[in-house]
Structures are given as C-alpha cells and as structure tokens.
Design a protein around this motif. Structure first.
Motif, PDB file in Angstrom:
ATOM      1  N   THR A  32      14.503  -1.971 -16.872  1.00 46.25           N
ATOM      2  CA  THR A  32      15.429  -2.406 -15.793  1.00 46.25           C
ATOM      3  C   THR A  32      16.440  -2.123 -16.421  1.00 46.25           C
ATOM      4  N   ASP A  33      17.442  -2.132 -17.095  1.00 46.56           N
ATOM      5  CA  ASP A  33      19.204  -2.407 -17.741  1.00 46.56           C
ATOM      6  C   ASP A  33      19.614  -0.587 -17.449  1.00 46.56           C
ATOM      7  N   SER A  34      18.101   0.163 -17.664  1.00 44.77           N
ATOM      8  CA  SER A  34      18.477   1.693 -17.545  1.00 44.77           C
ATOM      9  C   SER A  34      18.951   2.122 -15.778  1.00 44.77           C
ATOM     10  N   ILE A  35      18.208   1.443 -15.251  1.00 43.53           N
ATOM     11  CA  ILE A  35      17.886   1.354 -13.645  1.00 43.53           C
ATOM     12  C   ILE A  35      19.117   0.593 -13.215  1.00 43.53           C
ATOM     13  N   THR A  36      19.198  -0.387 -13.589  1.00 44.33           N
ATOM     14  CA  THR A  36      20.366  -1.266 -13.009  1.00 44.33           C
ATOM     15  C   THR A  36      22.066  -0.488 -12.773  1.00 44.33           C
ATOM     16  N   GLU A  37      22.076   0.164 -14.037  1.00 46.87           N
ATOM     17  CA  GLU A  37      23.178   1.094 -14.645  1.00 46.87           C
ATOM     18  C   GLU A  37      23.156   2.368 -13.439  1.00 46.87           C
ATOM     19  N   ALA A  38      21.916   3.365 -13.203  1.00 43.19           N
ATOM     20  CA  ALA A  38      21.723   4.015 -12.448  1.00 43.19           C
ATOM     21  C   ALA A  38      22.561   3.857 -10.815  1.00 43.19           C
ATOM     22  N   ALA A  39      22.030   2.546 -10.275  1.00 41.27           N
ATOM     23  CA  ALA A  39      22.173   2.084  -9.357  1.00 41.27           C
ATOM     24  C   ALA A  39      23.475   1.737  -9.458  1.00 41.27           C
ATOM     25  N   SER A  40      23.732   1.477 -10.386  1.00 41.95           N
ATOM     26  CA  SER A  40      25.433   1.051 -10.497  1.00 41.95           C
ATOM     27  C   SER A  40      26.761   2.137 -10.127  1.00 41.95           C
ATOM     28  N   GLU A  41      25.995   2.966 -11.159  1.00 39.63           N
ATOM     29  CA  GLU A  41      26.904   4.099 -10.933  1.00 39.63           C
ATOM     30  C   GLU A  41      26.581   5.070  -9.539  1.00 39.63           C
ATOM     31  N   VAL A  42      24.944   4.731  -8.944  1.00 39.94           N
ATOM     32  CA  VAL A  42      25.069   5.686  -7.705  1.00 39.94           C
ATOM     33  C   VAL A  42      26.461   5.035  -6.641  1.00 39.94           C
ATOM     34  N   GLY A  43      26.211   3.509  -7.038  1.00 41.73           N
ATOM     35  CA  GLY A  43      27.313   2.895  -5.725  1.00 41.73           C
ATOM     36  C   GLY A  43      28.022   3.048  -6.453  1.00 41.73           C
ATOM     37  N   ASP A  44      29.435   2.999  -7.265  1.00 41.78           N
ATOM     38  CA  ASP A  44      30.506   3.500  -7.594  1.00 41.78           C
ATOM     39  C   ASP A  44      31.016   4.577  -7.088  1.00 41.78           C
ATOM     40  N   ALA A  45      29.398   5.748  -7.142  1.00 44.46           N
ATOM     41  CA  ALA A  45      29.755   7.620  -7.067  1.00 44.46           C
ATOM     42  C   ALA A  45      30.469   7.450  -5.115  1.00 44.46           C
ATOM     43  N   ALA A  46      29.049   6.478  -4.657  1.00 46.04           N
ATOM     44  CA  ALA A  46      29.440   6.420  -3.136  1.00 46.04           C
ATOM     45  C   ALA A  46      30.695   5.735  -2.537  1.00 46.04           C
TER      46      ALA A  46
ATOM     47  N   GLN B  12      33.275   6.483  -4.128  1.00 40.29           N
ATOM     48  CA  GLN B  12      34.215   7.325  -4.043  1.00 40.29           C
ATOM     49  C   GLN B  12      34.156   8.670  -3.007  1.00 40.29           C
ATOM     50  N   VAL B  13      32.539   8.702  -2.581  1.00 43.66           N
ATOM     51  CA  VAL B  13      32.555   9.589  -1.210  1.00 43.66           C
ATOM     52  C   VAL B  13      33.644   8.340  -0.198  1.00 43.66           C
ATOM     53  N   GLY B  14      32.950   6.967  -0.448  1.00 43.09           N
ATOM     54  CA  GLY B  14      33.835   6.550   0.913  1.00 43.09           C
ATOM     55  C   GLY B  14      35.563   7.472   1.520  1.00 43.09           C
ATOM     56  N   GLU B  15      35.578   6.621  -0.428  1.00 39.27           N
ATOM     57  CA  GLU B  15      37.791   6.662  -0.205  1.00 39.27           C
ATOM     58  C   GLU B  15      37.864   8.405  -0.297  1.00 39.27           C
ATOM     59  N   ALA B  16      37.329   9.086  -0.418  1.00 40.13           N
ATOM     60  CA  ALA B  16      37.694  10.328  -0.232  1.00 40.13           C
ATOM     61  C   ALA B  16      37.517  10.534   1.184  1.00 40.13           C
ATOM     62  N   ALA B  17      36.714  10.707   1.950  1.00 39.08           N
ATOM     63  CA  ALA B  17      35.972  10.575   3.416  1.00 39.08           C
ATOM     64  C   ALA B  17      37.269   9.958   4.214  1.00 39.08           C
ATOM     65  N   GLU B  18      36.889   8.854   3.943  1.00 38.30           N
ATOM     66  CA  GLU B  18      39.183   7.949   4.110  1.00 38.30           C
ATOM     67  C   GLU B  18      40.316   8.608   3.986  1.00 38.30           C
ATOM     68  N   SER B  19      40.633   9.032   3.087  1.00 33.90           N
ATOM     69  CA  SER B  19      41.657   9.435   3.091  1.00 33.90           C
ATOM     70  C   SER B  19      41.625  10.958   3.325  1.00 33.90           C
ATOM     71  N   ALA B  20      40.504  11.918   3.796  1.00 32.64           N
ATOM     72  CA  ALA B  20      40.614  13.064   4.143  1.00 32.64           C
ATOM     73  C   ALA B  20      40.646  13.004   5.659  1.00 32.64           C
ATOM     74  N   GLY B  21      40.219  11.697   6.295  1.00 30.82           N
ATOM     75  CA  GLY B  21      40.356  11.583   7.751  1.00 30.82           C
ATOM     76  C   GLY B  21      41.930  10.866   7.733  1.00 30.82           C
ATOM     77  N   ASP B  22      42.399  10.303   7.317  1.00 26.82           N
ATOM     78  CA  ASP B  22      43.915  10.198   7.380  1.00 26.82           C
ATOM     79  C   ASP B  22      44.923  11.562   6.776  1.00 26.82           C
ATOM     80  N   ALA B  23      44.618  12.407   6.464  1.00 24.89           N
ATOM     81  CA  ALA B  23      45.545  13.589   6.475  1.00 24.89           C
ATOM     82  C   ALA B  23      45.134  14.061   7.960  1.00 24.89           C
ATOM     83  N   ILE B  24      43.471  14.408   8.740  1.00 19.95           N
ATOM     84  CA  ILE B  24      43.670  15.458   9.415  1.00 19.95           C
ATOM     85  C   ILE B  24      44.622  14.462  10.260  1.00 19.95           C
ATOM     86  N   LYS B  25      44.394  12.471  10.829  1.00 14.52           N
ATOM     87  CA  LYS B  25      45.415  12.229  11.772  1.00 14.52           C
ATOM     88  C   LYS B  25      46.956  12.200  11.175  1.00 14.52           C
TER      89      LYS B  25
END
Length: 98
Positions: free
Chosen positions: A65-79, A81-94
């Motif tokens: 259970t702890d391993s699954i929780t940690e993996a889900a947290s890491e996936v959430g963190d990665a998502a 970061q992807v969102g922040e990168a997409a926002e930064s890319a959108g701002d740069a394009i704008k």
C-alpha cells in the motif's frame, strides 16, 4: 495406559460366612494429565505460528500500500511538472506572437 486400583473388604458374619467386596478404580492420571498439557502446548504453538503469519501478511500488505501510494504521488508530481511545462510553453508562444 490405565492403572487399576483395587480395594478389597472381607467381612465375616456371625454365622461364620464371609463376604468379600472388591472395588476397582481405573485411573488414567499419568497419561491424561501429560497428554492434556501436551495438547495445550501444541495448541499454543499453532496459535503463535498463525499470529506470526498473519502479522507478516499484514506487514506485507502495508508495504504494498505504501509503495502504491508513493508511486501515485510521483505520477501526480510528474503530471504537475508536465502541466507547468505546457503552461510555460504556451506563455512563450503567446509572447512570441505578440
């Protein structure tokens, strides 16, 4: 193994006749108390073994259970970061279009 205890009582009547009474008691004191104690010890060992196995199982479940929780947290963190990168890319394009 059964032990037999005998008690004999002989009585003589006034007319000279005798009467013998025999009382037999079958006792299993030696084997019953020993086997009873042995049964309780075996039962206690079985209960302790079952408790140990159950504890190990629950501990393994908690680790999974702890391993699954940690993996889900890491996936959430990665998502995030992807969102922040997409926002930064959108701002740069704008900014480049303006």
């Amino acid at each position: 193994m059964s032990n037999i205890e005998q008690e004999r009582t002989t009585t003589t009547e006034n007319d000279g006749t005798t009467h013998t009474t025999v009382i037999e008691r079958h006792t299993d004191r030696d084997t019953s108390s020993g086997s009873s104690a042995l049964k309780w010890i075996v039962l206690l060992i079985i209960l302790l073994a079952a408790a140990f196995i159950a504890f190990q199982f629950l501990q393994q479940e908690q680790t999974q259970t702890d391993s699954i929780t940690e993996a889900a947290s890491e996936v959430g963190d990665a998502a995030g970061q992807v969102g922040e990168a997409a926002e930064s890319a959108g701002d740069a394009i704008k900014q480049s279009v303006e």
